[in-house]
Design a protein around this motif. Structure first.
Motif, PDB file in Angstrom:
ATOM      1  N   LEU A  20       0.821  -1.206   0.000  1.00 28.95           N
ATOM      2  CA  LEU A  20       0.000   0.000   0.000  1.00 28.95           C
ATOM      3  C   LEU A  20       0.861   1.264   0.000  1.00 28.95           C
ATOM      4  CD1 LEU A  20      -2.866  -1.007   2.442  1.00 28.95           C
ATOM      5  CD2 LEU A  20      -3.112  -0.422   0.030  1.00 28.95           C
ATOM      6  N   LEU A  21       1.930   1.254   0.763  1.00 30.70           N
ATOM      7  CA  LEU A  21       2.823   2.418   0.776  1.00 30.70           C
ATOM      8  C   LEU A  21       3.487   2.615  -0.580  1.00 30.70           C
ATOM      9  CD1 LEU A  21       4.573   2.254   4.258  1.00 30.70           C
ATOM     10  CD2 LEU A  21       2.759   3.789   3.510  1.00 30.70           C
ATOM     11  N   GLU A  22       3.866   1.528  -1.215  1.00 30.84           N
ATOM     12  CA  GLU A  22       4.472   1.606  -2.545  1.00 30.84           C
ATOM     13  C   GLU A  22       3.475   2.173  -3.555  1.00 30.84           C
ATOM     14  OE1 GLU A  22       7.283   1.304  -5.550  1.00 30.84           O
ATOM     15  OE2 GLU A  22       7.622   0.886  -3.419  1.00 30.84           O
ATOM     16  N   ALA A  23       2.238   1.678  -3.513  1.00 32.32           N
ATOM     17  CA  ALA A  23       1.205   2.171  -4.423  1.00 32.32           C
ATOM     18  C   ALA A  23       0.899   3.640  -4.153  1.00 32.32           C
ATOM     19  CB  ALA A  23      -0.057   1.334  -4.290  1.00 32.32           C
ATOM     20  N   ALA A  24       0.906   4.046  -2.892  1.00 34.48           N
ATOM     21  CA  ALA A  24       0.660   5.443  -2.542  1.00 34.48           C
ATOM     22  C   ALA A  24       1.771   6.332  -3.093  1.00 34.48           C
ATOM     23  CB  ALA A  24       0.550   5.597  -1.028  1.00 34.48           C
ATOM     24  N   MET A  25       3.006   5.882  -2.988  1.00 37.67           N
ATOM     25  CA  MET A  25       4.120   6.657  -3.509  1.00 37.67           C
ATOM     26  C   MET A  25       4.001   6.821  -5.025  1.00 37.67           C
ATOM     27  SD  MET A  25       8.200   5.831  -3.565  1.00 37.67           S
ATOM     28  CE  MET A  25       7.929   4.482  -4.685  1.00 37.67           C
ATOM     29  N   GLN A  26       3.629   5.754  -5.715  1.00 35.97           N
ATOM     30  CA  GLN A  26       3.470   5.830  -7.167  1.00 35.97           C
ATOM     31  C   GLN A  26       2.329   6.779  -7.540  1.00 35.97           C
ATOM     32  OE1 GLN A  26       5.594   4.637  -9.346  1.00 35.97           O
ATOM     33  NE2 GLN A  26       6.794   3.690  -7.717  1.00 35.97           N
ATOM     34  N   ALA A  27       1.246   6.744  -6.776  1.00 38.04           N
ATOM     35  CA  ALA A  27       0.121   7.649  -7.038  1.00 38.04           C
ATOM     36  C   ALA A  27       0.549   9.100  -6.836  1.00 38.04           C
ATOM     37  CB  ALA A  27      -1.054   7.309  -6.129  1.00 38.04           C
ATOM     38  N   ARG A  29       3.560  10.315  -7.186  1.00 42.40           N
ATOM     39  CA  ARG A  29       4.437  10.679  -8.303  1.00 42.40           C
ATOM     40  C   ARG A  29       3.655  11.007  -9.574  1.00 42.40           C
ATOM     41  NH1 ARG A  29       9.603   6.567  -8.088  1.00 42.40           N
ATOM     42  NH2 ARG A  29      10.564   7.488  -6.240  1.00 42.40           N
ATOM     43  N   ARG A  30       2.520  10.309  -9.748  1.00 45.15           N
ATOM     44  CA  ARG A  30       1.673  10.572 -10.917  1.00 45.15           C
ATOM     45  C   ARG A  30       0.852  11.844 -10.751  1.00 45.15           C
ATOM     46  NH1 ARG A  30       0.225   5.163 -10.120  1.00 45.15           N
ATOM     47  NH2 ARG A  30      -1.788   5.895  -9.373  1.00 45.15           N
ATOM     48  N   GLY A  31       0.797  12.373  -9.531  1.00 44.42           N
ATOM     49  CA  GLY A  31       0.019  13.568  -9.267  1.00 44.42           C
ATOM     50  C   GLY A  31      -1.400  13.267  -8.834  1.00 44.42           C
ATOM     51  N   ASP A  32      -1.694  12.024  -8.520  1.00 42.52           N
ATOM     52  CA  ASP A  32      -3.014  11.608  -8.084  1.00 42.52           C
ATOM     53  C   ASP A  32      -3.095  11.741  -6.559  1.00 42.52           C
ATOM     54  OD1 ASP A  32      -5.504  10.489  -7.725  1.00 42.52           O
ATOM     55  OD2 ASP A  32      -4.894   8.453  -8.260  1.00 42.52           O
ATOM     56  N   ILE A  33      -3.401  12.953  -6.109  1.00 37.79           N
ATOM     57  CA  ILE A  33      -3.384  13.227  -4.678  1.00 37.79           C
ATOM     58  C   ILE A  33      -4.527  12.514  -3.959  1.00 37.79           C
ATOM     59  CG2 ILE A  33      -3.453  15.063  -2.934  1.00 37.79           C
ATOM     60  CD1 ILE A  33      -0.885  14.892  -4.666  1.00 37.79           C
ATOM     61  N   ARG A  34      -5.685  12.421  -4.595  1.00 43.02           N
ATOM     62  CA  ARG A  34      -6.796  11.700  -3.959  1.00 43.02           C
ATOM     63  C   ARG A  34      -6.470  10.215  -3.810  1.00 43.02           C
ATOM     64  NH1 ARG A  34     -12.258  14.380  -6.496  1.00 43.02           N
ATOM     65  NH2 ARG A  34     -11.839  16.448  -5.647  1.00 43.02           N
ATOM     66  N   GLY A  35      -5.885   9.634  -4.821  1.00 45.84           N
ATOM     67  CA  GLY A  35      -5.478   8.234  -4.733  1.00 45.84           C
ATOM     68  C   GLY A  35      -4.417   8.030  -3.672  1.00 45.84           C
ATOM     69  N   TYR A  36      -3.486   8.981  -3.603  1.00 49.95           N
ATOM     70  CA  TYR A  36      -2.427   8.918  -2.599  1.00 49.95           C
ATOM     71  C   TYR A  36      -3.019   8.939  -1.194  1.00 49.95           C
ATOM     72  CZ  TYR A  36       1.179  10.674   0.540  1.00 49.95           C
ATOM     73  OH  TYR A  36       2.020  10.853   1.600  1.00 49.95           O
ATOM     74  N   SER A  37      -3.948   9.875  -0.957  1.00 45.51           N
ATOM     75  CA  SER A  37      -4.521   9.983   0.386  1.00 45.51           C
ATOM     76  C   SER A  37      -5.360   8.754   0.732  1.00 45.51           C
ATOM     77  CB  SER A  37      -5.349  11.259   0.530  1.00 45.51           C
ATOM     78  OG  SER A  37      -6.448  11.239  -0.356  1.00 45.51           O
ATOM     79  N   SER A  38      -6.055   8.201  -0.247  1.00 45.88           N
ATOM     80  CA  SER A  38      -6.855   7.002  -0.008  1.00 45.88           C
ATOM     81  C   SER A  38      -5.959   5.810   0.340  1.00 45.88           C
ATOM     82  CB  SER A  38      -7.693   6.680  -1.241  1.00 45.88           C
ATOM     83  OG  SER A  38      -8.339   5.448  -1.097  1.00 45.88           O
ATOM     84  N   LEU A  39      -4.894   5.636  -0.414  1.00 46.18           N
ATOM     85  CA  LEU A  39      -3.976   4.525  -0.163  1.00 46.18           C
ATOM     86  C   LEU A  39      -3.241   4.700   1.167  1.00 46.18           C
ATOM     87  CD1 LEU A  39      -2.618   4.106  -3.769  1.00 46.18           C
ATOM     88  CD2 LEU A  39      -3.955   2.426  -2.506  1.00 46.18           C
ATOM     89  N   THR A  40      -2.898   5.932   1.491  1.00 45.86           N
ATOM     90  CA  THR A  40      -2.231   6.193   2.763  1.00 45.86           C
ATOM     91  C   THR A  40      -3.160   5.896   3.927  1.00 45.86           C
ATOM     92  OG1 THR A  40      -0.886   7.900   1.711  1.00 45.86           O
ATOM     93  CG2 THR A  40      -0.994   7.934   4.104  1.00 45.86           C
ATOM     94  N   GLU A  41      -4.427   6.233   3.787  1.00 39.78           N
ATOM     95  CA  GLU A  41      -5.403   5.929   4.826  1.00 39.78           C
ATOM     96  C   GLU A  41      -5.552   4.423   5.015  1.00 39.78           C
ATOM     97  OE1 GLU A  41     -10.126   6.711   5.820  1.00 39.78           O
ATOM     98  OE2 GLU A  41      -9.196   7.676   4.091  1.00 39.78           O
ATOM     99  N   GLN A  42      -5.593   3.688   3.920  1.00 44.47           N
ATOM    100  CA  GLN A  42      -5.675   2.234   4.006  1.00 44.47           C
ATOM    101  C   GLN A  42      -4.433   1.666   4.683  1.00 44.47           C
ATOM    102  OE1 GLN A  42      -6.369   0.598   0.115  1.00 44.47           O
ATOM    103  NE2 GLN A  42      -8.180   1.862  -0.224  1.00 44.47           N
ATOM    104  N   ALA A  43      -3.266   2.218   4.358  1.00 43.18           N
ATOM    105  CA  ALA A  43      -2.020   1.755   4.969  1.00 43.18           C
ATOM    106  C   ALA A  43      -2.029   2.017   6.475  1.00 43.18           C
ATOM    107  CB  ALA A  43      -0.830   2.451   4.315  1.00 43.18           C
ATOM    108  N   GLU A  44      -2.589   3.144   6.896  1.00 47.49           N
ATOM    109  CA  GLU A  44      -2.665   3.451   8.321  1.00 47.49           C
ATOM    110  C   GLU A  44      -3.581   2.471   9.051  1.00 47.49           C
ATOM    111  OE1 GLU A  44      -3.829   7.529   8.607  1.00 47.49           O
ATOM    112  OE2 GLU A  44      -1.849   8.253   7.991  1.00 47.49           O
TER     113      GLU A  44
END
Length: 62
Positions: A20-27, A29-44
């Motif tokens: 999940l952290l890896e996917a959040a980092m990739q999101a 980098r792509r500029g997908d801030i909503r995806g990043y925050s969603s994945l980070t929340e799941q990781a937490e």
């Protein structure tokens, strides 16, 4: 008796957390801030499960 045959949920949660952290980092980098925050929340949430299992193991071990 055969506890070594039982799968370890802690190991699978740690793997899921890393993915999940890896996917959040990739999101991010792509500029997908909503995806990043969603994945980070799941990781937490997974991190909270890991902490609970580690605490439970420590309490039962002592």
């Amino acid at each position: 008796m055969f506890s070594f045959l039982r799968p370890n949920p802690l190991k699978s949660y740690r793997k899921q957390y890393g993915e999940l952290l890896e996917a959040a980092m990739q999101a991010q980098r792509r500029g997908d801030i909503r995806g990043y925050s969603s994945l980070t929340e799941q990781a937490e949430e997974v991190a909270a499960k890991i902490e609970a299992l580690e605490k439970q193991a420590a309490e039962s071990g002592t």
